[in-house]
Design a protein around this motif. Structure first.
Motif, PDB file in Angstrom:
ATOM      1  N   ALA A 340       0.233  -1.247  -0.034  1.00  0.00           N
ATOM      2  CA  ALA A 340      -0.193  -0.146  -0.017  1.00  0.00           C
ATOM      3  C   ALA A 340       0.961   1.766  -0.197  1.00  0.00           C
ATOM      4  O   ALA A 340       0.922   2.171  -0.906  1.00  0.00           O
ATOM      5  N   LEU A 341       1.487   1.569   0.652  1.00  0.00           N
ATOM      6  CA  LEU A 341       2.597   1.960   1.306  1.00  0.00           C
ATOM      7  C   LEU A 341       3.291   2.971  -0.435  1.00  0.00           C
ATOM      8  O   LEU A 341       3.432   3.475  -0.831  1.00  0.00           O
ATOM      9  N   ALA A 342       3.715   1.630  -1.230  1.00  0.00           N
ATOM     10  CA  ALA A 342       4.747   1.954  -2.046  1.00  0.00           C
ATOM     11  C   ALA A 342       4.041   1.965  -3.397  1.00  0.00           C
ATOM     12  O   ALA A 342       3.967   2.921  -5.094  1.00  0.00           O
ATOM     13  N   ALA A 343       2.308   1.736  -3.137  1.00  0.00           N
ATOM     14  CA  ALA A 343       1.845   2.737  -4.038  1.00  0.00           C
ATOM     15  C   ALA A 343       0.896   3.621  -3.669  1.00  0.00           C
ATOM     16  O   ALA A 343       0.140   3.880  -4.574  1.00  0.00           O
ATOM     17  N   GLY A 344       1.545   4.657  -2.773  1.00  0.00           N
ATOM     18  CA  GLY A 344       1.272   5.616  -2.401  1.00  0.00           C
ATOM     19  C   GLY A 344       0.468   6.342  -1.686  1.00  0.00           C
ATOM     20  O   GLY A 344      -0.274   7.315  -1.674  1.00  0.00           O
ATOM     21  N   VAL A 345       0.036   5.553  -1.566  1.00  0.00           N
ATOM     22  CA  VAL A 345      -1.324   5.569   0.378  1.00  0.00           C
ATOM     23  C   VAL A 345      -0.540   6.311   1.086  1.00  0.00           C
ATOM     24  O   VAL A 345       0.773   5.957   1.607  1.00  0.00           O
ATOM     25  N   PRO A 346      -0.927   7.557   2.168  1.00  0.00           N
ATOM     26  CA  PRO A 346      -0.923   8.125   2.226  1.00  0.00           C
ATOM     27  C   PRO A 346       0.005   7.681   3.513  1.00  0.00           C
ATOM     28  O   PRO A 346      -0.887   6.644   4.663  1.00  0.00           O
ATOM     29  N   ALA A 347       1.356   7.935   4.046  1.00  0.00           N
ATOM     30  CA  ALA A 347       1.507   7.051   5.323  1.00  0.00           C
ATOM     31  C   ALA A 347       0.891   7.290   6.741  1.00  0.00           C
ATOM     32  O   ALA A 347       1.269   6.738   7.838  1.00  0.00           O
ATOM     33  N   ASP A 348      -0.188   8.167   6.854  1.00  0.00           N
ATOM     34  CA  ASP A 348      -0.023   8.811   7.972  1.00  0.00           C
ATOM     35  C   ASP A 348      -1.338   7.895   8.253  1.00  0.00           C
ATOM     36  O   ASP A 348      -2.332   8.789   9.168  1.00  0.00           O
ATOM     37  N   ARG A 349      -1.905   7.043   6.829  1.00  0.00           N
ATOM     38  CA  ARG A 349      -4.007   6.764   7.220  1.00  0.00           C
ATOM     39  C   ARG A 349      -3.671   5.980   8.727  1.00  0.00           C
ATOM     40  O   ARG A 349      -3.192   5.012   8.894  1.00  0.00           O
ATOM     41  N   PRO A 350      -4.721   6.350   8.901  1.00  0.00           N
ATOM     42  CA  PRO A 350      -5.163   5.784  10.583  1.00  0.00           C
ATOM     43  C   PRO A 350      -5.132   4.412  10.250  1.00  0.00           C
ATOM     44  O   PRO A 350      -6.066   4.350   9.080  1.00  0.00           O
ATOM     45  N   VAL A 351      -4.981   3.266  10.963  1.00  0.00           N
ATOM     46  CA  VAL A 351      -5.315   2.277  11.064  1.00  0.00           C
ATOM     47  C   VAL A 351      -6.073   1.096  12.179  1.00  0.00           C
ATOM     48  O   VAL A 351      -4.828   2.302  13.519  1.00  0.00           O
ATOM     49  N   ALA A 352      -6.177   0.660  12.842  1.00  0.00           N
ATOM     50  CA  ALA A 352      -6.775  -0.018  13.947  1.00  0.00           C
ATOM     51  C   ALA A 352      -6.991  -1.404  14.287  1.00  0.00           C
ATOM     52  O   ALA A 352      -7.833  -1.902  12.991  1.00  0.00           O
ATOM     53  N   PHE A 353      -6.607  -2.200  14.764  1.00  0.00           N
ATOM     54  CA  PHE A 353      -6.409  -3.563  14.918  1.00  0.00           C
ATOM     55  C   PHE A 353      -7.320  -3.460  16.375  1.00  0.00           C
ATOM     56  O   PHE A 353      -7.079  -3.218  17.323  1.00  0.00           O
ATOM     57  N   VAL A 354      -8.403  -4.254  16.139  1.00  0.00           N
ATOM     58  CA  VAL A 354      -9.453  -4.755  17.000  1.00  0.00           C
ATOM     59  C   VAL A 354      -9.073  -6.304  17.380  1.00  0.00           C
ATOM     60  O   VAL A 354      -9.953  -6.848  16.574  1.00  0.00           O
ATOM     61  N   GLU A 355      -8.700  -6.696  18.008  1.00  0.00           N
ATOM     62  CA  GLU A 355      -8.852  -8.006  18.732  1.00  0.00           C
ATOM     63  C   GLU A 355      -9.688  -8.481  19.458  1.00  0.00           C
ATOM     64  O   GLU A 355     -10.090  -7.843  20.104  1.00  0.00           O
TER      65      GLU A 355
END
Ligand code: SAH
Length: 415
Positions: A340-355
């Protein structure tokens, strides 16, 4: 004294005298039953007229005569005129035809029950001391509640009907997030084929002689292949048993429910599907993350995180207004994030892991795309987890960040 009697009127001549609202209510039930209905009334209310037109019923547009009850199995009279109703009831008495007289407190020789249906079980409620339809309705409502939530063992003892399969979505885990239909089908089941995820606690409530087969993937154990599961389902149902295939979440969201339906249909086995909250929506929700949010995210892209990025997923991740939800995405996450990063998706895009969403062990880890793989690794994020990538995954979305709202460790919304 009154006794209840199960009567089958399908294809049998049934005469309804009167064209008002009481007749309309009875018509609904009798038409559903498949009775051969004749209505006798000089005039019809709009509801009765609609029923007659929609179902092609016979209507004698005149006042009732004695010959109208001839050869009927069952007569219901509700003309609004006590004398006419009493006359009809008297004809029926002479002819030995069961008759409900709607304007008589003693209700002729028969009376309607307040009826409850749960699957193929039918309960009829009547009182023994005069007519009190509201009381009967109240009692039947309580019985319905009991049966609908599977509060009684509904399994057939005699195998008088063919077997069948219900693919039942169980939701994300808590038993009280199951639907009433799911609970009732479980109460009817002879065989339950269960996954590892989903509301497994409900299995403890089953009678010990219900056959419970676990086919879910537990780490380090042999798990059945999809072909084996399909064969098992078809085999048990073909032997005349009622099978519930209980799944986590919704059967048609990465649940391979479609394949199981096809297998049943190919084998000529009747199959129904019961929907449920999918973890793709319900697990982020448990962590306070709405997958859509007005002004923030206007669409959702749900993917199987075991596969490489597709063009559609690259486009979703690059779009500020799309939420991307990954199921089964923990193992391959580092590779996916790199692509995703290599494809230019913004590095600061929020991510949440919900276990372990909706369980005592629920935990949310919030980060950004550039750091997510490392953060997940150092936090020891494990399956089952739903991964949310998009602006809705940012902390403090629903409440100001200054207020300690979404506890980092538990992910539970608190105040
Ligand atoms: N049919 C299911 C999904 C099956 S795929 C549904 O609609 O929910 C299995 C994946 O679902 C897991 O790898 C995980 O990503 C997710 N999942 C299911 N239950 C979960 C839970 N309680 N907490 C977190 N993730 C869960």
């Amino acid at each position: 004294m009154t006794m209840t009697l199960g009567v089958t009127l399908a294809g049998r001549r049934t005469v309804l005298v009167g064209g008002g609202s009481v007749t309309a209510r009875r018509l609904t039930r009798l038409v559903a039953e498949g009775a051969h209905v004749v209505v006798v009334a000089p005039e019809l209310s709009p509801e009765v007229r609609t029923m007659i037109d929609d179902h092609g019923l016979s209507w004698r547009a005149r006042r009732v005569r004695r010959e109208d009850v001839d050869r009927a199995w069952f007569v219901h009279t509700a003309t609004g005129d006590r004398e006419v109703d009493a006359q009809v009831a008297a004809w029926c008495e002479t002819e030995r035809i069961l008759c409900v007289n709607a304007s008589d407190g003693s209700h002729g020789s028969a009376r309607m029950t307040a009826e409850v249906r749960a699957g193929d079980v039918i309960v009829g409620v009547v009182g023994d001391s005069g007519v009190d339809p509201r009381r009967s309705a109240r009692v039947s409502t309580r019985i319905r509640e009991l049966l609908e939530r599977g509060g009684a063992d509904l399994r057939r003892v005699r195998e008088s009907a063919p077997g069948g399969v219900a693919l039942v979505g169980g939701g994300p885990g808590p038993v009280d997030l199951m639907t009433l239909r799911a609970r009732r089908l479980l109460a009817e089941a002879d065989v339950v084929i269960a996954d590892r995820l989903g509301p497994v606690a409900v299995l403890d409530e089953l009678d010990p002689d219900v056959e419970v087969i676990h086919v879910g993937k537990a780490p380090g154990h042999h798990s059945a292949t999809q072909d084996e599961i399909n064969a098992l389902i078809v085999d048990r149902a073909s032997a005349g048993r009622r099978v519930v295939r209980l799944k986590g979440g919704d059967p048609f969201v990465f649940g391979r429910g479609g394949e199981e339906v096809t297998a049943c249909l190919a084998a000529g086995v009747p199959v129904e599907v019961v929907p449920a909250p999918t973890s793709a929506v319900a697990v982020p929700q448990a962590a306070g993350i709405p997958v859509t949010h007005r002004g923030t995210a206007s669409s959702v892209h749900i993917i199987n995180g075991q596969h490489d990025l597709t063009d559609a997923t690259r486009a979703a991740l690059a779009d500020d207004e799309v939420t991307t939800v990954l199921l089964m995405g923990v193992a391959a996450f580092r590779s996916l994030a790199g692509q995703a990063l290599a494809a230019g998706v913004p590095a600061d895009r929020p991510v949440a892991f919900v276990e372990n969403g909706h369980t005592e062990r629920q935990r949310t880890t919030r980060t950004t795309l550039a750091r997510a793989a490392d953060d997940a690794e150092s936090a020891g994020v494990r399956n089952p987890a739903v991964i949310v990538i998009g602006e809705v995954a940012a902390a403090g979305l629903l409440l100001p960040a200054a207020v300690p709202t979404i506890a980092a460790e538990t992910g539970r919304v608190s105040t």
